[in-house]
Each structure stands twice: as structure tokens, then as C-alpha cells.
Design a protein around this motif. Structure first.
Motif, PDB file in Angstrom:
ATOM      1  N   THR A 236       0.801  -1.226   0.000  1.00 24.10           N
ATOM      2  CA  THR A 236       0.000   0.000   0.000  1.00 24.10           C
ATOM      3  C   THR A 236       0.836   1.278   0.000  1.00 24.10           C
ATOM      4  N   LYS A 237       2.096   1.186   0.449  1.00 20.90           N
ATOM      5  CA  LYS A 237       2.899   2.403   0.588  1.00 20.90           C
ATOM      6  C   LYS A 237       4.214   2.373  -0.192  1.00 20.90           C
ATOM      7  N   GLY A 238       4.618   1.192  -0.663  1.00 17.31           N
ATOM      8  CA  GLY A 238       5.910   1.076  -1.308  1.00 17.31           C
ATOM      9  C   GLY A 238       5.982   1.798  -2.644  1.00 17.31           C
ATOM     10  N   THR A 239       7.182   2.185  -3.024  1.00 18.19           N
ATOM     11  CA  THR A 239       7.420   2.867  -4.297  1.00 18.19           C
ATOM     12  C   THR A 239       7.503   1.852  -5.424  1.00 18.19           C
ATOM     13  N   LEU A 240       6.809   2.098  -6.504  1.00 18.13           N
ATOM     14  CA  LEU A 240       6.815   1.176  -7.632  1.00 18.13           C
ATOM     15  C   LEU A 240       8.236   0.945  -8.135  1.00 18.13           C
ATOM     16  N   GLY A 241       8.519  -0.325  -8.468  1.00 20.38           N
ATOM     17  CA  GLY A 241       9.834  -0.686  -8.973  1.00 20.38           C
ATOM     18  C   GLY A 241      10.865  -0.916  -7.903  1.00 20.38           C
ATOM     19  N   PRO A 296      17.477  -3.626   7.424  1.00 21.45           N
ATOM     20  CA  PRO A 296      16.103  -3.181   7.151  1.00 21.45           C
ATOM     21  C   PRO A 296      15.959  -1.673   7.012  1.00 21.45           C
ATOM     22  N   THR A 297      17.068  -0.979   6.752  1.00 23.00           N
ATOM     23  CA  THR A 297      17.043   0.488   6.758  1.00 23.00           C
ATOM     24  C   THR A 297      16.005   1.052   5.803  1.00 23.00           C
ATOM     25  N   ARG A 298      15.913   0.491   4.590  1.00 17.68           N
ATOM     26  CA  ARG A 298      15.015   1.076   3.588  1.00 17.68           C
ATOM     27  C   ARG A 298      13.557   1.019   4.025  1.00 17.68           C
ATOM     28  N   ILE A 299      13.094  -0.140   4.465  1.00 17.41           N
ATOM     29  CA  ILE A 299      11.682  -0.240   4.847  1.00 17.41           C
ATOM     30  C   ILE A 299      11.396   0.581   6.103  1.00 17.41           C
ATOM     31  N   ARG A 300      12.388   0.695   6.975  1.00 17.02           N
ATOM     32  CA  ARG A 300      12.190   1.483   8.191  1.00 17.02           C
ATOM     33  C   ARG A 300      12.125   2.979   7.876  1.00 17.02           C
ATOM     34  N   GLU A 302      11.813   4.552   4.746  1.00 17.16           N
ATOM     35  CA  GLU A 302      10.874   4.976   3.711  1.00 17.16           C
ATOM     36  C   GLU A 302       9.419   4.728   4.099  1.00 17.16           C
ATOM     37  N   LEU A 303       9.157   3.619   4.789  1.00 15.32           N
ATOM     38  CA  LEU A 303       7.772   3.227   5.053  1.00 15.32           C
ATOM     39  C   LEU A 303       7.421   3.217   6.537  1.00 15.32           C
ATOM     40  N   GLY A 304       8.410   3.449   7.397  1.00 21.72           N
ATOM     41  CA  GLY A 304       8.137   3.526   8.829  1.00 21.72           C
ATOM     42  C   GLY A 304       7.808   2.205   9.485  1.00 21.72           C
ATOM     43  N   TRP A 305       8.258   1.093   8.864  1.00 23.75           N
ATOM     44  CA  TRP A 305       7.946  -0.225   9.424  1.00 23.75           C
ATOM     45  C   TRP A 305       9.162  -0.823  10.105  1.00 23.75           C
ATOM     46  N   ARG A 306       8.905  -1.472  11.217  1.00 18.13           N
ATOM     47  CA  ARG A 306       9.925  -2.305  11.844  1.00 18.13           C
ATOM     48  C   ARG A 306       9.227  -3.415  12.620  1.00 18.13           C
ATOM     49  N   PRO A 307       9.914  -4.530  12.891  1.00 17.12           N
ATOM     50  CA  PRO A 307       9.254  -5.645  13.586  1.00 17.12           C
ATOM     51  C   PRO A 307       8.836  -5.260  14.994  1.00 17.12           C
ATOM     52  N   SER A 308       7.735  -5.870  15.440  1.00 12.24           N
ATOM     53  CA  SER A 308       7.208  -5.570  16.777  1.00 12.24           C
ATOM     54  C   SER A 308       7.471  -6.694  17.767  1.00 12.24           C
ATOM     55  N   VAL A 309       7.922  -7.853  17.273  1.00 13.34           N
ATOM     56  CA  VAL A 309       8.036  -9.047  18.115  1.00 13.34           C
ATOM     57  C   VAL A 309       9.499  -9.492  18.184  1.00 13.34           C
ATOM     58  N   THR A 310      10.040  -9.611  19.397  1.00 16.69           N
ATOM     59  CA  THR A 310      11.386 -10.151  19.559  1.00 16.69           C
ATOM     60  C   THR A 310      11.345 -11.660  19.370  1.00 16.69           C
ATOM     61  N   VAL A 311      12.512 -12.244  19.137  1.00 20.32           N
ATOM     62  CA  VAL A 311      12.536 -13.693  18.941  1.00 20.32           C
ATOM     63  C   VAL A 311      12.109 -14.426  20.222  1.00 20.32           C
ATOM     64  N   GLU A 312      12.422 -13.858  21.378  1.00 20.86           N
ATOM     65  CA  GLU A 312      12.005 -14.484  22.636  1.00 20.86           C
ATOM     66  C   GLU A 312      10.485 -14.484  22.763  1.00 20.86           C
ATOM     67  N   GLU A 313       9.859 -13.340  22.466  1.00 23.10           N
ATOM     68  CA  GLU A 313       8.401 -13.244  22.537  1.00 23.10           C
ATOM     69  C   GLU A 313       7.746 -14.139  21.483  1.00 23.10           C
ATOM     70  N   GLY A 314       8.284 -14.094  20.277  1.00 20.81           N
ATOM     71  CA  GLY A 314       7.693 -14.854  19.191  1.00 20.81           C
ATOM     72  C   GLY A 314       7.783 -16.350  19.403  1.00 20.81           C
ATOM     73  N   LEU A 315       8.912 -16.818  19.909  1.00 18.14           N
ATOM     74  CA  LEU A 315       9.051 -18.256  20.168  1.00 18.14           C
ATOM     75  C   LEU A 315       8.102 -18.702  21.275  1.00 18.14           C
ATOM     76  N   ALA A 316       7.935 -17.884  22.293  1.00 18.25           N
ATOM     77  CA  ALA A 316       7.002 -18.241  23.370  1.00 18.25           C
ATOM     78  C   ALA A 316       5.578 -18.359  22.826  1.00 18.25           C
ATOM     79  N   ARG A 317       5.184 -17.412  21.975  1.00 15.11           N
ATOM     80  CA  ARG A 317       3.848 -17.468  21.377  1.00 15.11           C
ATOM     81  C   ARG A 317       3.711 -18.688  20.464  1.00 15.11           C
ATOM     82  N   THR A 318       4.785 -19.016  19.763  1.00  9.28           N
ATOM     83  CA  THR A 318       4.746 -20.142  18.833  1.00  9.28           C
ATOM     84  C   THR A 318       4.631 -21.467  19.582  1.00  9.28           C
ATOM     85  N   VAL A 319       5.437 -21.637  20.619  1.00  6.58           N
ATOM     86  CA  VAL A 319       5.373 -22.867  21.417  1.00  6.58           C
ATOM     87  C   VAL A 319       3.983 -23.029  22.012  1.00  6.58           C
ATOM     88  N   ASP A 320       3.433 -21.961  22.567  1.00 11.38           N
ATOM     89  CA  ASP A 320       2.087 -22.030  23.141  1.00 11.38           C
ATOM     90  C   ASP A 320       1.059 -22.452  22.083  1.00 11.38           C
TER      91      ASP A 320
END
Length: 345
Positions: A236-241, A296-300, A302-320
Motif C-alpha cells: 500500500t505504501k511502497g514505491t513502484l519498482g 532493514p534500513t530502507r523499509i524502516r 521509507e515506510l516507517g515499518w519495523r518488527p514488533s516481536v522479539t525472537v524471545e516473545e515470538g518463540l514463546a507465542r509459537t510454542v504455546d
């Protein structure tokens, strides 16, 4: 927007489908339903008026033309792919057919549809790829969007080829394209042949947990729901090409990752603890890339995106999730190759 999502019954694709519908987009899920696909992955949205499913092979041009004509999507999100490196070592032909020929066929169908519609400005073809196209890193450095391609496996070579096709269709025909290359994904609904679910399920069964080589290979781990959010942001926000590298900013060696999962299971499933005692080193994968890391400099920036979940948090959610959804993964364990060592070459 109305999105045509290819591979929407797979691991990453289904996460995109669920989030897109949550955000109010209409979704046409196009999937041929190979061994790694599962319609249970999208059961939570299957009854939504925003959702439609079509079982089709992306190599079938006639079927694709009918789908474009019937559904008239505003964008294509192309996730359909053969993606398991070990399987690509044993049988590269399927990877060339789906990832190269399938991408070409989809590009041509999308181009014909876009041209016949008068080349609408809103149309997008978003191709989703992998950081494996860049090859292997040493102990330092990161992949950027300008890193030269250097694929080392039949899988990554087929994805590199598909990336080149998409760029060529953008340059030659003016097809409005964007590309993304992501790091290793993990999370709920991950088909039980990849590292994270293999570790969880082997540990639960009290079976040896295989670790290739010495386990020192390093990956940047990205929680799948973060990836889905990034993909919709780029669409929705990325530059074409442009291409955008999507990373989790979570570099961990395979052995460290396995030990983290074992420690989580020790806490929430103490039967069989310590689960790390099950770790077993096995012969390494042929041509095993040593390290992947995403800048990840470009997406951060240009588009203001960065991950919200650390690997510790994500693995805990995945195991559950795997502990709470045993019916889902048990139904998949009899599929061809699951639980077997593949890719010995």
C-alpha cells in the motif's frame, strides 16, 4: 482493495490472508493445495464475505485468465512457491516449475489483465521472495537491496530467477511491481518440516532433535505476523519498482534457537525435561549457507515499518500455539516427507 493472494493456504500466505481481511481488504485466495498447504490455516476467515478461495495452479494460464476476469483484483500478492531447501536438493524440478515457470505464467496473466483494463494506476504486482537469493554472509555484514545475487541451492536459485523475471516485466512492459525479500519466518501454522516446528514436535515426542552440522549457522528470525504486516505495508505504501528487505532484527544461531525452544518447553511442558538433552548433531545440509542477516534500513526509513516481536516473545507465542493446536499438526504428520531427513544429496 481487492487482493489476489497466491499461496494463501500456506504458512506466510495464510497469515497475509487473515491480516488483510482483518484490515478490511477483500481477498481471493488462489492455491493449488500442495502437501504444505492447509485450508485450516484460513478457517477463521473462510465465512467472511471478504474472502473467496480458488484451487488453481499458477502454471495454468487459462485458469488464471478466468480468475482475473471474474474477480478483477486491484493487486496481486505472489507468495505461491516451493520453499523447502532440503526438498529442492532431492527434487529441483518442482522448484523450477512452480517458482520460475509459475511466476512467468502469473506475470503474463497479470500483464494481460492490467493492459486490457487500461493500465489502471492503482494496480500492483507484489512479488514476495527470500533473503536466500543473496547467498551466504561471513561473520559480519548484512544484506541490503543492492547486495549482488549469489544463490547456493536449487530453491534459492529458483527464487532468484523469479525475482529477475518480475523486475524484467516491470522494466520491459511497465508492469507496476514491488518486491520484498524476507528473512527466516516462524510462528503459528508453520508446516512441520521446518526447523522451529520440527524442534517443538520432536521434543514433545521425546525424539532426537536434529541439528545440522555444529548448529553455528546464523539466521535472522522474523515472526510471521510481523512479516504479513510488512507485506501489506509495502503493497500500500511502497514505491513502484522498488525492492524492500524485511528482517526481524533477531540474529540467532540454529543451536541457540533450538536451546531457546527447549527451555520454553521445559517451563510449559515439563514432561521430558530437560528437552535440550534430546539435541542430536547430524550431517550438515549440502551447501548450507553460514549466515543470513538483513539490513532493514530502507523499509524502516521509507515506510516507517519495523518488527514488533522479539525472537524471545515470538518463540514463546509459537510454542504455546503448538501446544494448544495439536489437532492441526497431528493431521499433517502423515504427509509425504514429514519427519524424514531430506536433502542429503
Amino acid at each position: 482493495m481487492k487482493l489476489l493472494v497466491t499461496g494463501g493456504a500456506g504458512f506466510i500466505g495464510s497469515s497475509v490472508v487473515r491480516l488483510a481481511i482483518e484490515q478490511g481488504h477483500s481477498v481471493v485466495n488462489l492455491d493449488v493445495l500442495t502437501y504444505a498447504a492447509c485450508l485450516e490455516n484460513v478457517a477463521s476467515v473462510a465465512d467472511s464475505p471478504l474472502y473467496a478461495f480458488v484451487q488453481t495452479d499458477i502454471c495454468d494460464r487459462e485458469a488464471l485468465d478466468k480468475i482475473f476476469e471474474a474477480h478483477k483484483p486491484d493487486a496481486v500478492m505472489h507468495l505461491a512457491a516451493e520453499s523447502h531447501v532440503d526438498r529442492s536438493i532431492d527434487g529441483p524440478g518442482a522448484f523450477i516449475q512452480t517458482n520460475v515457470t509459475g511466476t512467468y505464467t502469473l506475470l503474463e496473466a497479470a500483464r494481460a489483465y492490467w493492459q486490457e483494463a487500461g493500465k489502471p494506476d492503482v494496480f500492483r504486482f507484489h512479488h514476495i521472495s527470500t533473503d536466500e537469493v543473496y547467498g551466504s554472509l561471513g561473520p559480519t555484514g548484512q544484506f541490503t537491496e543492492d547486495t549482488p545475487y549469489d544463490p547456493r541451492s536449487p530453491y534459492s536459485a529458483s527464487k532468484a530467477a523469479s525475482d529477475h523475471l518480475v523486475r524484467a516485466w516491470g522494466e520491459t512492459y511497465g508492469l507496476p511491481i514491488v518486491l520484498t525479500n524476507c528473512s527466516n519466518n516462524y510462528g503459528p501454522y508453520h508446516f512441520p518440516e521446518k526447523l522451529v516446528p520440527v524442534v517443538i514436535l520432536k521434543a514433545l515426542a521425546g525424539e532426537p532433535i536434529p541439528v545440522y552440522g555444529d548448529g553455528a549457522n546464523v539466521r535472522d528470525w522474523l515472526f510471521v505476523e510481523d512479516h504479513a504486516d510488512a507485506l501489506l505495508t509495502v503493497l500500500t505504501k511502497g514505491t513502484l519498482g522498488r525492492s524492500y528487505n524485511i528482517g526481524g532484527e533477531n540474529e540467532v544461531s540454529n543451536l541457540e534457537l533450538v536451546k531457546m525452544i527447549c527451555a520454553l518447553l521445559d517451563d510449559c511442558h515439563p514432561e521430558g525435561a530437560p528437552h535440550a538433552d534430546l539435541i542430536t548433531f547430524v550431517a550438515d545440509r549440502p551447501g548450507h549457507d553460514q549466515r543470513y542477516a538483513i539490513d532493514p534500513t530502507r523499509i524502516r526509513t521509507e515506510l516507517g515499518w519495523r518488527p514488533s516481536v522479539t525472537v524471545e516473545e515470538g518463540l514463546a507465542r509459537t510454542v504455546d500455539w503448538y501446544l494448544e493446536n495439536k489437532d492441526w499438526w497431528r493431521a499433517l504428520q502423515n504427509r509425504k516427507g514429514v519427519g524424514e531427513r531430506l536433502g542429503k544429496a
